[in-house]
Design a protein around this motif. Structure first.
Motif, PDB file in Angstrom:
ATOM      1  N   ALA A 537       0.827  -1.201   0.000  1.00  0.00           N
ATOM      2  CA  ALA A 537       0.000   0.000   0.000  1.00  0.00           C
ATOM      3  C   ALA A 537       0.867   1.259   0.000  1.00  0.00           C
ATOM      4  O   ALA A 537       0.561   2.243  -0.688  1.00  0.00           O
ATOM      5  CB  ALA A 537      -0.932  -0.013   1.213  1.00  0.00           C
ATOM      6  N   CYS A 560      -1.713  -4.009  -3.851  1.00  0.00           N
ATOM      7  CA  CYS A 560      -2.279  -2.812  -4.466  1.00  0.00           C
ATOM      8  C   CYS A 560      -1.694  -2.561  -5.850  1.00  0.00           C
ATOM      9  O   CYS A 560      -0.569  -2.977  -6.161  1.00  0.00           O
ATOM     10  CB  CYS A 560      -2.032  -1.586  -3.580  1.00  0.00           C
ATOM     11  SG  CYS A 560      -2.788  -1.721  -1.935  1.00  0.00           S
ATOM     12  N   ALA A 570      -7.059  -1.755  -4.554  1.00  0.00           N
ATOM     13  CA  ALA A 570      -6.580  -2.726  -3.559  1.00  0.00           C
ATOM     14  C   ALA A 570      -7.242  -4.073  -3.836  1.00  0.00           C
ATOM     15  O   ALA A 570      -8.470  -4.179  -3.842  1.00  0.00           O
ATOM     16  CB  ALA A 570      -6.899  -2.255  -2.142  1.00  0.00           C
TER      17      ALA A 570
END
Length: 770
Positions: A537, A560, A570
Motif C-alpha cells: 500500500a 495494491c 486494492a
C-alpha cells in the motif's frame, strides 16, 4: 544362490557392518557435543546401538539414572537417540556413561545425523540381505521337506530320506547362520550384560531346532526340522525390516531442520569490511549481511534495507512478509528480494530455530515413552516361554523318560511358542492398513500411529494451509477487468506469492517488458509513458484503499495497483477454506470429537475462518512453544489430540500431539514430524485416518487374542508330548497364516466414511480457549 555366493554375501555384509561400527572414534574431547542449558545443566545426545524393544529402553534408562551427576536419561525408542542431562554444576563424564552403556550391552556414540544415516543404511542393507537369504532357504528347504513328508507315507527308502535331510542341512545351516545374525548378536549382547532380551528365545529356539535336526539326521530318524528354523527367521526378519524402514522418519526430522540452518554468516566489521565467519563466532550486537536468496543465520533486528521474508517458522503463513528497519527477523527465514543488514540479538544455539528443534526433540522423546500394543504384549512373553520349556524338560526327566525324548518335547514347546504370530500380529495389520490408506490418498509415515489414531477424541487444526487451501486466491472486490489484467501482467514479474493470485484470476496474460522489482516494495514498469506499480500500500500510495479492503474482509491480505496518477486499486487476497472443511468439522463434532483451531495468524483472520466453519474454540498469534503448551495442557486433561497442520511452526506441535496429520503440501519438517500425509484439496482424509485407526486397532487386538489363545492350546499339547517339533513348526506356521489372513481384512471397507452431513447454521466464533 550357492553356498559360495552366500559365503561371499556374508563376508561382504560383515565387512560393511564392521566398518560402520568400528569407524575412527570421535575422540575423547566431547565438548563439541555438549550443550549448556539455561539453568546450568549440561545436555548431550547419543546414538545407541542394539535397542530392540521396550525392555532395552527401560534397562538403559534405569542403568544410567544411578550414575553420579546424571539428572535424567531419556531414550527415544523411534530413532535410538539417548538424551542425557547432568545436574547443574556436575561434571559431564561422557566416558563413564559410555562405559556404563557398554556394560549394559549397548554401543553408543555422540549423536550426529550424518553418521546415523550411514549406520541406518548399512543396517537396512544387512537386514534385507538376511531376509533374502532366509527367504531363499525357506523355499528350498520346504520343497525338500514336503518331498520327505510325502515319501514317509509312500515308498521312500531310508537312504533317500536321509539324503534329503542332508541336503536340507547343507542349505539351512549356512543360511540360518547368516540370516539369524541380527538375533544372535542381540541375544549375546543381552547375556553378556546379564539381561535376557526378546532375541534370546528366538535364538534358543532356532539353535536347538537345528541341533536336534542334525542329531536326528545323524541317527537316521524319520523327521528333521530344518524347515521350521529357517521359516521362523524369514517371518521375523520381515518384521525387523519393516521396523527399520519406518524408523527413517525420525532421521528425516533432523535432516530437514538442518537444511534451514546456516553454518556460516557474513559479518560486517565496524570499518565497513565483510568477512565470512562460522556461526559460532556471532555474538549479540554483531552486524551481519543477508543477501537475497540466503537464509537468515541468527535472530536479530533489521538495521538497514528492506525485503520480503518467508517467516513461516514463526507465523505459519506461507506468504512472504515485508520487513524493513527496526523489525525482528529469525534464523532460518528465507530472504527474498533485498539485502538486509541485521544486528544479532541471540547467540549461536539460542535462536528460535534452535528452540523449535529442541521442542521437537523433547516432544518426540515424550511420545516414545508410550508403549504400543506389541510392546505391552511381549513384556510377559520371555519368562513364560522359558518357564514352559524348562518345566517340560524337568517334568519329563522326572517322569523317567530319556534326555532325547525330554529335550525333543522341550524344543517342541520353544517352537510352538515362537513369537512368530505375535511378531506378525501388529506389523501385518500395519502393512495392510497402510496400503489401503495409500489407495485413499493417505501416506502413512509411522505404522504405530494407527493405534494412536484409534484413541483420538480431540482434533486441533492449524488455519493457514490446513483448513484453508495452500494457494492464495483473489477474493471479493469489484475490479474493472482492465485494472486486473494490467496488474496481472505486472505480477508476472514478481516473486511474491500474492502475485500468483492475480495471475490466476486474470487468466492467460503476458508480462510487461522492462518491469523491475523494487526490493521489499513491489514491481514497477513504464507503459506508454505511464508508470504502473504493483505491491504494498505504501509503494502504491493506496493506504486508504488498503484499509477499506481489510475492513471489509479482515481475513484477507492486500496487494495494491496504481496506474500513473489514477485511483489506486486494492486487491484482497486470501487462502480460501478447503471445499469440504465445514462438512468434515460437522462430522467430527457429530462423532463426539472436540474441535479447536490453534494458529499463528492474527486474531481477525482466525476468527473469520472459525466462524465460517462453525468452530467455537480457537486461539491466534501462537508461537511454536505456545502450541505445544496448549496441546500438553489438553493431554494433561486426559484428551487424546490429533494435530493437523502444515507449517514449519506446526512441526513441534505435530510431534507433541498424540497423533498428527499433514497435507502433502506441508513444509518438509512438518511432513517428517507428522504420522501421516494426505493428498488432495479436501479434509476428508481426517475422517479416513480416524476410521482406519479404529478398524486397525480392532484387528490388532483380535490377532493378539488369537496368538494368546493359540499358545494356551498349543503349549500344553507340546509339553504333554503330543506334538513333535515338525507338528509344532506346522502349527506355528499355521498361526502366522491365520494372523496374516485376519490382517488382510484391514483393506476391506478400510474407510467406512458415511456421506458428509449438510452444513449446520453458523456458530458464534468468539470463544477462545481458556
Amino acid at each position: 544362490m550357492c553356498c559360495t555366493d552366500m559365503a561371499l554375501a556374508y563376508v561382504e555384509a560383515h565387512a560393511a557392518w564392521s566398518e560402520a561400527n568400528t569407524r575412527p572414534s570421535l575422540g575423547r574431547d566431547y565438548a563439541a557435543f555438549l550443550s549448556r542449558e539455561p539453568d546450568g545443566a549440561t545436555r548431550a545426545a547419543f546414538a545407541v546401538e542394539g535397542v530392540r524393544c521396550a525392555a532395552c529402553m527401560n534397562a538403559i534408562e534405569r542403568g544410567l539414572a544411578g550414575l553420579p551427576g546424571v539428572a535424567s536419561a531419556r531414550l527415544n525408542f523411534s530413532d535410538r537417540r539417548l538424551a542425557v542431562t547432568w545436574e547443574p554444576g556436575a561434571e559431564a563424564d561422557v566416558e563413564t556413561l559410555l562405559r556404563s552403556l557398554k556394560a549394559l550391552g549397548f554401543g553408543a556414540q555422540p549423536f550426529a545425523p550424518d553418521r546415523l544415516a550411514d549406520g541406518d543404511a548399512v543396517e537396512t542393507k544387512r537386514l534385507i540381505r538376511a531376509l533374502a537369504v532366509a527367504g531363499f532357504a525357506s523355499m528350498n528347504v520346504m520343497l525338500l521337506a514336503i518331498s520327505v513328508w510325502a515319501g514317509n507315507v509312500s515308498d521312500m527308502t531310508p537312504e533317500n530320506r536321509d539324503l534329503f535331510h542332508w541336503i536340507q542341512a547343507v542349505v539351512a545351516l549356512p543360511a540360518a547362520a547368516y540370516a539369524g545374525r541380527p538375533f544372535y548378536e542381540g541375544a549375546f549382547r543381552g547375556l553378556k550384560a546379564g539381561r535376557v532380551t526378546m532375541d534370546f528365545p528366538i535364538t534358543l529356539g532356532v539353535v536347538l531346532t537345528l541341533v536336534m535336526s542334525v542329531a536326528e539326521t545323524l541317527s537316521g530318524a524319520t523327521h528333521a526340522y530344518f524347515d521350521g528354523a529357517v521359516m521362523l527367521l524369514f517371518f521375523l526378519l520381515i518384521g525387523r525390516v519393516l521396523d527399520q524402514t519406518m524408523r527413517r522418519r525420525m532421521r528425516a526430522c533432523a535432516e530437514n531442520l538442518a537444511t534451514l540452518r546456516c553454518e556460516r554468516a557474513t559479518l560486517a566489521d565496524p570499518e565497513g569490511g565483510l568477512r565470512d565467519v562460522p556461526l559460532s563466532e556471532l555474538a549479540p550486537g554483531a552486524r551481519i549481511l543477508v543477501r537475497p536468496g540466503e537464509r537468515v543465520p541468527a535472530d536479530g533486528v533489521v538495521e538497514h534495507g528492506a525485503s520480503d521474508l518467508d517467516q513461516s517458522l514463526v507465523t505459519g503463513e506461507t506468504a512472504a512478509v515485508t520487513v524493513r528497519g527496526g523489525e525482528r527477523v529469525f534464523a532460518g527465514a528465507l530472504n527474498g528480494s533485498g539485502a538486509l543488514t541485521v544486528r544479532v540479538t541471540a547467540p549461536a544455539g539460542a535462536s528460535l530455530l534452535d528452540e523449535v528443534e529442541g521442542l521437537m526433540r523433547r516432544a518426540l522423546e515424550a511420545r516414545s515413552r508410550a508403549l504400543v500394543l506389541a510392546d505391552r504384549a511381549t513384556r510377559l512373553y520371555i519368562p513364560l516361554v522359558h518357564a514352559a520349556a524348562a518345566l517340560t524338560l524337568v517334568g519329563w526327566l522326572a517322569a523317567g523318560v530319556g534326555w532325547h525324548a525330554a529335550l525333543l518335547d522341550a524344543v517342541a514347546v520353544l517352537i510352538v511358542t515362537c513369537p512368530c504370530a505375535l511378531g506378525l500380529a501388529i506389523p501385518a495389520v500395519q502393512v495392510v492398513a497402510a496400503g489401503a490408506l495409500f489407495r485413499e490418498g493417505v501416506l502413512l509415515n509411522d505404522g504405530t500411529a494407527l493405534e494412536r489414531f484409534a484413541a483420538i477424541d480431540t482434533v486441533v487444526f492449524d488455519k493457514t494451509g490446513t483448513l484453508t487451501l495452500p494457494e492464495p486466491t483473489l477474493s471479493g472486490g469489484i475490479v474493472t477487468p482492465g485494472a486486473l489484467e494490467m496488474a496481472a501482467r505486472l505480477a508476472l514479474s514478481s516473486r511474491h506469492p500474492m502475485a500468483v493470485a492475480l495471475v490466476s484470476a486474470a487468466g492467460g496474460v503476458e508480462p510487461f517488458p522492462g518491469a523491475q522489482e523494487a526490493a521489499g516494495l513491489g514491481v514497477r514498469a513504464s507503459v506508454d509513458g505511464v508508470e504502473l506499480r504493483l505491491g504494498s500500500a505504501r509503494f502504491c500510495e493506496a493506504e486508504a484503499e488498503a484499509a477499506a479492503a481489510v475492513a471489509a474482509d479482515p481475513e484477507a491480505s492486500v496487494i495494491c495497483f496504481r496506474a500513473g496518477e489514477g485511483t489506486p486499486v486494492a486487491f484482497p487476497v486470501r487462502q480460501a477454506p478447503r471445499p469440504d472443511a465445514r462438512d468434515v468439522v460437522d462430522r467430527l463434532v457429530e462423532q463426539g470429537h472436540r474441535v479447536l483451531i490453534l494458529s499463528g495468524d492474527r486474531a481477525a483472520a482466525v476468527a473469520s475462518v472459525a466462524r465460517r466453519l462453525g468452530i467455537a474454540e480457537w486461539e491466534a498469534s501462537l508461537a511454536p512453544q505456545d502450541k505445544i503448551a496448549r496441546i500438553e495442557a489438553l493431554g494433561r486433561a486426559g484428551r487424546r489430540v490429533l494435530m493437523v497442520g502444515d507449517g514449519l511452526n506446526d512441526a513441534p506441535a505435530l510431534a507433541a500431539a498424540h497423533a498428527s496429520l499433514s497435507p502433502v503440501t506441508a513444509s518438509h519438517v512438518s511432513q517428517a514430524a507428522a504420522d501421516a500425509l494426505f493428498l488432495g484439496r479436501g479434509l476428508a482424509p481426517v475422517l479416513t485416518v480416524l476410521a482406519a485407526g479404529r478398524r486397525a486397532r480392532r484387528l490388532m487386538l483380535q490377532n493378539l487374542w488369537f496368538s494368546a489363545a493359540y499358545n494356551v492350546v498349543a503349549v500344553p499339547l507340546a509339553a504333554a508330548g503330543c506334538l513333535t517339533p515338525l507338528i509344532a513348526a506346522l502349527a506355528m506356521s499355521g498361526s502366522s497364516l491365520v494372523v496374516t489372513l485376519n490382517a488382510l481384512r484391514a483393506r476391506l471397507g478400510t474407510v467406512p466414511t458415511p456421506p458428509l452431513p449438510a452444513s449446520r447454521p453458523g456458530m458464534p466464533a468468539d470463544t477462545r480457549i481458556a
